[in-house]
Design a protein around this motif. Sequence first.
Motif, PDB file in Angstrom:
ATOM      1  N   THR A   5       7.802  65.630  15.328  1.00 47.75           N
ATOM      2  CA  THR A   5       7.935  66.476  14.153  1.00 47.75           C
ATOM      3  C   THR A   5       9.256  66.125  13.473  1.00 47.75           C
ATOM      4  O   THR A   5      10.110  65.433  14.050  1.00 47.75           O
ATOM      5  CB  THR A   5       7.943  67.963  14.530  1.00 47.75           C
ATOM      6  OG1 THR A   5       9.116  68.226  15.322  1.00 47.75           O
ATOM      7  CG2 THR A   5       6.682  68.358  15.284  1.00 47.75           C
ATOM      8  N   ARG A   6       9.436  66.644  12.286  1.00 52.84           N
ATOM      9  CA  ARG A   6      10.687  66.412  11.565  1.00 52.84           C
ATOM     10  C   ARG A   6      11.877  66.957  12.359  1.00 52.84           C
ATOM     11  O   ARG A   6      12.925  66.320  12.427  1.00 52.84           O
ATOM     12  CB  ARG A   6      10.594  67.072  10.195  1.00 52.84           C
ATOM     13  CG  ARG A   6      11.801  66.879   9.361  1.00 52.84           C
ATOM     14  CD  ARG A   6      11.616  67.496   7.998  1.00 52.84           C
ATOM     15  NE  ARG A   6      12.895  67.527   7.313  1.00 52.84           N
ATOM     16  CZ  ARG A   6      13.070  68.005   6.120  1.00 52.84           C
ATOM     17  NH1 ARG A   6      12.060  68.499   5.449  1.00 52.84           N
ATOM     18  NH2 ARG A   6      14.253  68.004   5.567  1.00 52.84           N
ATOM     19  N   PRO A  15      23.963  64.112  14.142  1.00 51.83           N
ATOM     20  CA  PRO A  15      24.384  65.311  13.404  1.00 51.83           C
ATOM     21  C   PRO A  15      24.001  65.321  11.925  1.00 51.83           C
ATOM     22  O   PRO A  15      24.112  66.340  11.274  1.00 51.83           O
ATOM     23  CB  PRO A  15      25.910  65.287  13.557  1.00 51.83           C
ATOM     24  CG  PRO A  15      26.242  63.856  13.739  1.00 51.83           C
ATOM     25  CD  PRO A  15      25.074  63.269  14.503  1.00 51.83           C
ATOM     26  N   ARG A  16      23.545  64.217  11.370  1.00 54.20           N
ATOM     27  CA  ARG A  16      23.182  64.161   9.953  1.00 54.20           C
ATOM     28  C   ARG A  16      21.733  63.719   9.797  1.00 54.20           C
ATOM     29  O   ARG A  16      21.460  62.572   9.460  1.00 54.20           O
ATOM     30  CB  ARG A  16      24.102  63.210   9.224  1.00 54.20           C
ATOM     31  CG  ARG A  16      25.547  63.668   9.281  1.00 54.20           C
ATOM     32  CD  ARG A  16      26.420  62.666   8.659  1.00 54.20           C
ATOM     33  NE  ARG A  16      26.995  63.241   7.453  1.00 54.20           N
ATOM     34  CZ  ARG A  16      27.878  62.624   6.726  1.00 54.20           C
ATOM     35  NH1 ARG A  16      28.266  61.422   7.046  1.00 54.20           N
ATOM     36  NH2 ARG A  16      28.374  63.215   5.663  1.00 54.20           N
ATOM     37  N   PRO A  17      20.796  64.618  10.041  1.00 55.31           N
ATOM     38  CA  PRO A  17      19.385  64.249   9.924  1.00 55.31           C
ATOM     39  C   PRO A  17      18.993  64.037   8.467  1.00 55.31           C
ATOM     40  O   PRO A  17      19.703  64.485   7.555  1.00 55.31           O
ATOM     41  CB  PRO A  17      18.652  65.452  10.512  1.00 55.31           C
ATOM     42  CG  PRO A  17      19.583  66.593  10.322  1.00 55.31           C
ATOM     43  CD  PRO A  17      20.969  66.012  10.437  1.00 55.31           C
ATOM     44  N   ALA A  21      15.754  65.903   0.277  1.00 54.85           N
ATOM     45  CA  ALA A  21      15.696  64.917  -0.807  1.00 54.85           C
ATOM     46  C   ALA A  21      15.247  63.547  -0.281  1.00 54.85           C
ATOM     47  O   ALA A  21      14.470  62.850  -0.939  1.00 54.85           O
ATOM     48  CB  ALA A  21      17.050  64.807  -1.487  1.00 54.85           C
ATOM     49  N   PHE A  22      15.735  63.155   0.898  1.00 54.84           N
ATOM     50  CA  PHE A  22      15.309  61.888   1.502  1.00 54.84           C
ATOM     51  C   PHE A  22      13.795  61.874   1.688  1.00 54.84           C
ATOM     52  O   PHE A  22      13.117  60.917   1.321  1.00 54.84           O
ATOM     53  CB  PHE A  22      16.009  61.679   2.854  1.00 54.84           C
ATOM     54  CG  PHE A  22      15.461  60.508   3.634  1.00 54.84           C
ATOM     55  CD1 PHE A  22      15.965  59.246   3.429  1.00 54.84           C
ATOM     56  CD2 PHE A  22      14.445  60.684   4.565  1.00 54.84           C
ATOM     57  CE1 PHE A  22      15.457  58.159   4.138  1.00 54.84           C
ATOM     58  CE2 PHE A  22      13.932  59.622   5.279  1.00 54.84           C
ATOM     59  CZ  PHE A  22      14.447  58.346   5.061  1.00 54.84           C
ATOM     60  N   GLU A  31       7.485  54.853   1.285  1.00 49.65           N
ATOM     61  CA  GLU A  31       8.254  54.126   2.299  1.00 49.65           C
ATOM     62  C   GLU A  31       9.720  54.520   2.195  1.00 49.65           C
ATOM     63  O   GLU A  31      10.153  55.090   1.193  1.00 49.65           O
ATOM     64  CB  GLU A  31       8.113  52.621   2.105  1.00 49.65           C
ATOM     65  CG  GLU A  31       8.679  52.133   0.784  1.00 49.65           C
ATOM     66  CD  GLU A  31       8.464  50.656   0.557  1.00 49.65           C
ATOM     67  OE1 GLU A  31       7.736  50.024   1.336  1.00 49.65           O
ATOM     68  OE2 GLU A  31       9.038  50.132  -0.398  1.00 49.65           O
ATOM     69  N   ALA A  32      10.464  54.178   3.236  1.00 49.59           N
ATOM     70  CA  ALA A  32      11.901  54.453   3.239  1.00 49.59           C
ATOM     71  C   ALA A  32      12.553  53.679   4.371  1.00 49.59           C
ATOM     72  O   ALA A  32      11.874  53.122   5.243  1.00 49.59           O
ATOM     73  CB  ALA A  32      12.161  55.943   3.401  1.00 49.59           C
TER      74      ALA A  32
END
Length: 94
Positions: A5-6, A15-17, A21-22, A31-32
């Motif tokens: 899951t997310r 610490p920076r998931p 916006a991403f 895609e990313a």
Amino acid sequence: MRRLTRSELASRVGPRPPSDAFWRRAIDRGEAALGVGADAVADANETGEGPAEPLDTGDIVDVDDHAFVVVDVDRTDAGGRIYRIELVADRDED
């Protein structure tokens, strides 16, 4: 292959998931590239529990009603990873 899951992904990448916006941009583009720092890779390797990497090729990440598959993993010079993900086509779009 794992299905995450997310929130499970967020706990693996440090610490920076990835932000809302991403994920919106990733869904729009289909895609990313998801960058993960060396510290998250080291944490995954040190626990000895489960996978040795935060993600592997073939892993699937569920984001709301969408799913992304990891299609490639590049190692960075600093010891991190860049995971290339692609949106999985909806089965209902036939």
